[in-house]
Design a protein around this motif. Structure first.
Motif, PDB file in Angstrom:
ATOM      1  N   LYS A 309       0.834  -1.195   0.000  1.00 11.83           N
ATOM      2  CA  LYS A 309       0.000   0.000   0.000  1.00 11.83           C
ATOM      3  C   LYS A 309       0.871   1.248   0.000  1.00 11.83           C
ATOM      4  N   THR A 310       0.370   2.294  -0.644  1.00  9.00           N
ATOM      5  CA  THR A 310       1.015   3.601  -0.621  1.00  9.00           C
ATOM      6  C   THR A 310       0.147   4.539   0.207  1.00  9.00           C
ATOM      7  N   LEU A 311       0.654   5.738   0.500  1.00 10.76           N
ATOM      8  CA  LEU A 311      -0.142   6.699   1.263  1.00 10.76           C
ATOM      9  C   LEU A 311      -1.452   7.026   0.556  1.00 10.76           C
ATOM     10  N   ALA A 312      -1.434   6.997  -0.772  1.00 14.54           N
ATOM     11  CA  ALA A 312      -2.648   7.309  -1.525  1.00 14.54           C
ATOM     12  C   ALA A 312      -3.785   6.342  -1.197  1.00 14.54           C
ATOM     13  N   ASP A 313      -3.432   5.133  -0.833  1.00 13.24           N
ATOM     14  CA  ASP A 313      -4.453   4.131  -0.524  1.00 13.24           C
ATOM     15  C   ASP A 313      -5.223   4.465   0.752  1.00 13.24           C
ATOM     16  N   TYR A 314      -4.669   5.341   1.574  1.00 13.95           N
ATOM     17  CA  TYR A 314      -5.334   5.696   2.826  1.00 13.95           C
ATOM     18  C   TYR A 314      -6.167   6.973   2.692  1.00 13.95           C
ATOM     19  N   HIS A 315      -6.073   7.642   1.538  1.00 14.79           N
ATOM     20  CA  HIS A 315      -6.874   8.846   1.264  1.00 14.79           C
ATOM     21  C   HIS A 315      -6.681   9.909   2.352  1.00 14.79           C
ATOM     22  N   VAL A 316      -5.420  10.193   2.635  1.00 18.91           N
ATOM     23  CA  VAL A 316      -5.092  11.166   3.671  1.00 18.91           C
ATOM     24  C   VAL A 316      -4.483  12.422   3.055  1.00 18.91           C
ATOM     25  N   LYS A 317      -4.597  13.508   3.800  1.00 19.65           N
ATOM     26  CA  LYS A 317      -3.926  14.750   3.451  1.00 19.65           C
ATOM     27  C   LYS A 317      -2.851  14.988   4.507  1.00 19.65           C
ATOM     28  N   VAL A 318      -1.600  14.937   4.072  1.00 19.65           N
ATOM     29  CA  VAL A 318      -0.490  15.067   5.014  1.00 19.65           C
ATOM     30  C   VAL A 318       0.490  16.122   4.525  1.00 19.65           C
ATOM     31  N   SER A 319       1.308  16.602   5.450  1.00 18.59           N
ATOM     32  CA  SER A 319       2.287  17.636   5.147  1.00 18.59           C
ATOM     33  C   SER A 319       3.468  17.056   4.377  1.00 18.59           C
ATOM     34  N   PRO A 320       4.232  17.931   3.686  1.00 16.64           N
ATOM     35  CA  PRO A 320       5.465  17.458   3.050  1.00 16.64           C
ATOM     36  C   PRO A 320       6.420  16.812   4.049  1.00 16.64           C
ATOM     37  N   ALA A 321       6.421  17.304   5.294  1.00 15.11           N
ATOM     38  CA  ALA A 321       7.302  16.710   6.317  1.00 15.11           C
ATOM     39  C   ALA A 321       6.885  15.268   6.612  1.00 15.11           C
ATOM     40  N   PHE A 322       5.581  14.996   6.597  1.00 13.82           N
ATOM     41  CA  PHE A 322       5.136  13.619   6.799  1.00 13.82           C
ATOM     42  C   PHE A 322       5.619  12.739   5.655  1.00 13.82           C
TER      43      PHE A 322
END
Length: 385
Positions: A309-322
């Motif tokens: 899984k990639t972050l896109a699979d979690y449908h989140v909005k995160v900062s560039p630092a994350f």
């Protein structure tokens, strides 16, 4: 057994439980523990004959010695998680390793770095040089919520995790075997780095009186240029600072990347669950639900540890630092247990974590680094008699 929090709200639990019930075909009854003291509450329930069949976010080592938990099937763990043995105890996994934290990272204010012409350090000497440059410019180099012991210990955690465990990943096991000690020269040298930061005046004035909550406010307000803290701080970066807060790993002597890791997880299963197969099926479905990790990712800076899984699979909005921090999870580097934070076989015994944090606070007022390390040896020996 669950526990409600600002990020894991009653609504979150109702929805996540309903999804797992639907996917597993198993119905559960929710028992809510206090937001703090989940382990203690579970022990109270056990003493009164009401030990839950499923327990969320407990410390498994508090219950495994008594045979209260059922380990997961290793093949299922291997199939689904990036670090299958990340929180294993004596080779068995009692809590699926669904998420992780890096403890610590060093967050930095990009605009303050630009103001003094500082570059992101990769070695310990470069880190000291950046601190000196910032201090000379009248900028507080390091924020630290020293009034809270765990926050005060972040530099000590970084130094010992990177310099000791990074060079000898078997150090904890060797300490159990009596082959190494905290008073050994290499450990004292690593711990002295925190004392060096204190003696050079790189922390804010009165750092021991600053609470963890205020340290976040101070750093977000630009009152200090750097902030050593666990990756959960990622959830506290204001959106108007998303492009101004950068991150780098705690620097090593030679510039190699060592990542101090703490692997968390989801549900433990009681060894005497009324329906072991049903409890296991529910726990597996809940643990693999990407929607359950969304809240932890966005509000608590947790790094998801599900395979494929990639972050896109979690449908989140995160900062560039994350996003940048998460690369230290997915890339090949030296990952070690974070000293004072591990919940697996590399956990400090007894009151070791609290004693470790206390030693860090003591190093603000005492130059006797070896003496503080000797106290940790004594604490260890007392706990393992």
């Amino acid at each position: 057994m669950t526990a409600h929090s600002p990020s894991l709200t009653p609504a979150f639990w109702d929805a996540s439980i309903a999804r797992a019930e639907k996917d597993s075909g198993v119905k559960v009854k929710q028992v809510v523990a206090p937001s703090t003291g989940r382990d203690g509450y579970a022990k109270q329930l056990q003493a009164s004959g009401q030990f839950p069949d499923l327990l969320q976010s407990i410390t498994p080592s508090q219950f495994t010695d008594g045979g209260l938990l059922k380990p997961y099937d290793q093949s299922w763990i291997d199939q689904n998680f990036l670090l299958p043995q990340g929180n294993a105890i004596k080779g068995k996994v009692y809590v699926p390793p669904t998420n992780s934290q890096i403890i610590p990272l060093v967050f930095y204010n990009k605009s303050l770095f630009v103001k003094v012409g500082a570059k992101v350090p990769t070695t310990w000497q470069q880190f000291l040089d950046v601190n000196a440059k910032l201090k000379s410019a009248g900028i507080t180099p390091l924020e630290l919520g020293g009034n809270d012991p765990f926050a005060a210990a972040m530099p000590l955690t970084g130094a010992l995790s990177v310099d000791v465990l990074g060079k000898n990943p078997q150090w904890i096991q060797q300490r159990h075997a009596g082959k190494v000690k905290f008073t050994d020269a290499d450990v004292v040298t690593a711990a002295t780095k925190m004392r060096t930061l204190v003696e050079k005046g790189y922390f804010e004035q009165g750092a021991l009186n600053v609470s963890y909550a205020d340290s976040i406010k101070n750093f977000n307000a630009g009152k200090a240029a750097m902030y050593p803290m666990g990756s959960w701080y990622l959830g506290s970066i204001p959106k108007d600072q998303w492009n101004n807060i950068g991150v780098f790993p705690w620097p090593s002597d030679d510039g190699s990347v060592v990542v101090p890791f703490s692997v968390g997880g989801s549900m433990a299963i009681a060894s005497k669950a009324k329906d072991p197969a049903g409890a296991t099926k529910f726990a597996q479905k809940w643990s693999l639900d990407p929607k359950n990790l969304k809240a932890l990712i966005e509000s608590d800076g947790a790094f998801p540890m599900l395979k494929n899984k990639t972050l896109a699979d979690y449908h989140v909005k995160v900062s560039p630092a994350f996003t940048e921090s998460y690369t230290y999870v997915t890339k090949t580097n030296t990952k070690v247990s974070s000293m004072g934070w591990a919940t697996n076989d590399e956990a400090l015994p007894g009151t070791g974590n609290d004693d470790f944090y206390a030693a860090a606070q003591a190093l603000f007022n005492s130059g006797d680094v070896k003496g503080q390390m000797a106290k940790l040896d004594k604490s260890w020996d007392t706990a393992t008699k």
